[in-house]
Design a protein around this motif. Structure first.
Motif, PDB file in Angstrom:
ATOM      1  N   ILE A   1       0.841  -1.197   0.000  1.00 32.79           N
ATOM      2  CA  ILE A   1       0.000   0.000   0.000  1.00 32.79           C
ATOM      3  C   ILE A   1       0.873   1.242   0.000  1.00 32.79           C
ATOM      4  O   ILE A   1       1.764   1.384   0.834  1.00 32.79           O
ATOM      5  CB  ILE A   1      -0.951   0.018   1.210  1.00 32.79           C
ATOM      6  N   LEU A   2       0.617   2.115  -0.955  1.00 35.89           N
ATOM      7  CA  LEU A   2       1.319   3.401  -1.043  1.00 35.89           C
ATOM      8  C   LEU A   2       0.420   4.497  -0.475  1.00 35.89           C
ATOM      9  O   LEU A   2      -0.761   4.566  -0.808  1.00 35.89           O
ATOM     10  CB  LEU A   2       1.680   3.703  -2.485  1.00 35.89           C
ATOM     11  N   THR A   3       0.977   5.339   0.377  1.00 31.91           N
ATOM     12  CA  THR A   3       0.281   6.543   0.825  1.00 31.91           C
ATOM     13  C   THR A   3       1.134   7.748   0.464  1.00 31.91           C
ATOM     14  O   THR A   3       2.347   7.732   0.646  1.00 31.91           O
ATOM     15  CB  THR A   3       0.018   6.527   2.343  1.00 31.91           C
ATOM     16  N   SER A   4       0.509   8.770  -0.069  1.00 30.54           N
ATOM     17  CA  SER A   4       1.228   9.947  -0.539  1.00 30.54           C
ATOM     18  C   SER A   4       1.261  11.035   0.515  1.00 30.54           C
ATOM     19  O   SER A   4       0.312  11.194   1.301  1.00 30.54           O
ATOM     20  CB  SER A   4       0.565  10.479  -1.813  1.00 30.54           C
ATOM     21  N   SER A   5       2.346  11.787   0.536  1.00 33.75           N
ATOM     22  CA  SER A   5       2.515  12.863   1.526  1.00 33.75           C
ATOM     23  C   SER A   5       1.582  14.026   1.236  1.00 33.75           C
ATOM     24  O   SER A   5       1.010  14.148   0.154  1.00 33.75           O
ATOM     25  CB  SER A   5       3.960  13.351   1.525  1.00 33.75           C
TER      26      SER A   5
ATOM     27  N   GLU B   1      -7.845   3.430  -9.987  1.00 32.11           N
ATOM     28  CA  GLU B   1      -6.886   4.029  -9.077  1.00 32.11           C
ATOM     29  C   GLU B   1      -7.227   5.479  -8.735  1.00 32.11           C
ATOM     30  O   GLU B   1      -6.436   6.193  -8.147  1.00 32.11           O
ATOM     31  CB  GLU B   1      -5.468   3.920  -9.651  1.00 32.11           C
ATOM     32  N   MET B   2      -8.419   5.921  -9.106  1.00 32.62           N
ATOM     33  CA  MET B   2      -8.881   7.252  -8.690  1.00 32.62           C
ATOM     34  C   MET B   2      -9.571   7.092  -7.340  1.00 32.62           C
ATOM     35  O   MET B   2     -10.789   7.132  -7.223  1.00 32.62           O
ATOM     36  CB  MET B   2      -9.811   7.840  -9.745  1.00 32.62           C
ATOM     37  N   THR B   3      -8.775   6.848  -6.316  1.00 33.59           N
ATOM     38  CA  THR B   3      -9.320   6.458  -5.026  1.00 33.59           C
ATOM     39  C   THR B   3      -9.180   7.539  -3.966  1.00 33.59           C
ATOM     40  O   THR B   3      -8.282   8.359  -4.009  1.00 33.59           O
ATOM     41  CB  THR B   3      -8.623   5.192  -4.514  1.00 33.59           C
TER      42      THR B   3
ATOM     43  N   HIS C   1      -4.167  10.707  -0.144  1.00 34.69           N
ATOM     44  CA  HIS C   1      -4.379   9.730  -1.207  1.00 34.69           C
ATOM     45  C   HIS C   1      -3.435   8.546  -1.063  1.00 34.69           C
ATOM     46  O   HIS C   1      -2.372   8.636  -0.451  1.00 34.69           O
ATOM     47  CB  HIS C   1      -4.185  10.376  -2.580  1.00 34.69           C
ATOM     48  N   GLY C   2      -3.845   7.444  -1.637  1.00 32.73           N
ATOM     49  CA  GLY C   2      -3.041   6.235  -1.604  1.00 32.73           C
ATOM     50  C   GLY C   2      -3.665   5.166  -2.466  1.00 32.73           C
ATOM     51  O   GLY C   2      -4.778   5.325  -2.977  1.00 32.73           O
ATOM     52  N   MET C   3      -2.945   4.062  -2.642  1.00 28.96           N
ATOM     53  CA  MET C   3      -3.425   2.996  -3.507  1.00 28.96           C
ATOM     54  C   MET C   3      -2.693   1.700  -3.193  1.00 28.96           C
ATOM     55  O   MET C   3      -1.606   1.713  -2.613  1.00 28.96           O
ATOM     56  CB  MET C   3      -3.194   3.358  -4.976  1.00 28.96           C
ATOM     57  N   THR C   4      -3.315   0.590  -3.554  1.00 30.92           N
ATOM     58  CA  THR C   4      -2.676  -0.716  -3.413  1.00 30.92           C
ATOM     59  C   THR C   4      -1.872  -1.011  -4.670  1.00 30.92           C
ATOM     60  O   THR C   4      -2.362  -0.863  -5.782  1.00 30.92           O
ATOM     61  CB  THR C   4      -3.731  -1.816  -3.195  1.00 30.92           C
ATOM     62  N   LEU C   5      -0.626  -1.434  -4.471  1.00 25.07           N
ATOM     63  CA  LEU C   5       0.277  -1.745  -5.574  1.00 25.07           C
ATOM     64  C   LEU C   5       0.516  -3.245  -5.654  1.00 25.07           C
ATOM     65  O   LEU C   5       0.614  -3.918  -4.634  1.00 25.07           O
ATOM     66  CB  LEU C   5       1.634  -1.061  -5.377  1.00 25.07           C
TER      67      LEU C   5
END
Length: 218
Positions: free
Chosen positions: A43-47, A133-135, A57-61
């Motif tokens: 899981i990526l989370t953005s700063s 991925e527009m989550t 925002h974030g998404m599963t990779l």
């Protein structure tokens, strides 16, 4: 770019290039082939510079891989456009990559961060995959599920990091981004590693449209 304008822009592209998104026989065969291959679900989370849920925002990779170790550690991943996470990464430059444990809680989080916003009108003709991925996953979890990590080199930027179902977190800074058709390939530098468990579980795996854990040694 604001969320509404980004969505409208994305829908207009989809309508004007409708034929480009239809599945071909080779695409379907490729999808089936890749579904047989297990990959790590991270899981990526953005700063962010704002502690507002709508700005997180974030998404599963399932495409995150090691790129290099020396002279600096780099990893790479790809994401499908359009993407709120892509916009956020380009603005804030930092992110956290979460290595998840093979548990029910981790699976729930991975599903939330993989969920997307689909347009009902377009779903009638398309499977909506372009929007997957527009989550806005932070709208679906409690503020008790995450906390903010402050960057020593940039005190104005904070990264939301998950607190449950996580084994290791890599704090990263974006380096390069390459557009490839309707995807982007990202290269990011690993700045710091936060370990929450010394167990070697193999992490959370994804294949055949489901989450799994590593099996026995052959």
């Amino acid at each position: 770019m604001q969320i509404r304008s980004l969505r409208q822009f994305s829908i207009s592209i989809l309508r004007s290039n409708h034929h480009e998104f239809k599945h071909s026989q080779i695409s379907d065969s490729f999808r089936l082939t890749m579904s047989k291959i297990a990959s790590q679900a991270m899981i990526l989370t953005s700063s962010t510079t704002k502690e507002e849920i709508s700005q997180l925002h974030g998404m599963t990779l399932s495409s995150c891989v090691s790129l290099s170790v020396y002279p600096k550690p780099y990893i790479s991943f790809n994401l499908h456009l359009p993407s709120y996470t892509s916009t956020s990464l380009k603005q804030s430059k930092y992110c956290a990559i979460h290595l998840m444990s093979p548990t029910t809680k981790a699976t729930e989080m991975a599903k939330i961060f993989a969920r997307g916003n689909k347009s009902p009108k377009l779903e009638e003709n398309e499977d909506g995959e372009i929007f997957h991925e527009m989550t806005t996953p932070f709208n679906e979890i409690s503020n008790m599920d995450y906390e903010f990590f402050k960057l020593p080199e940039n005190r104005e930027v904070e990264i939301p990091i998950l607190k449950n179902g996580v084994e290791t977190i890599m704090i990263c800074k974006t380096d390069k981004c390459f557009p490839v058709h309707d995807h982007e390939i990202w290269v990011i530098e690993v700045l710091k590693i936060l370990n929450f468990s010394n167990d070697k579980t193999g992490g959370l795996l994804y294949y055949n449209r489901g989450f799994h854990k590593i099996g026995k040694i052959i």
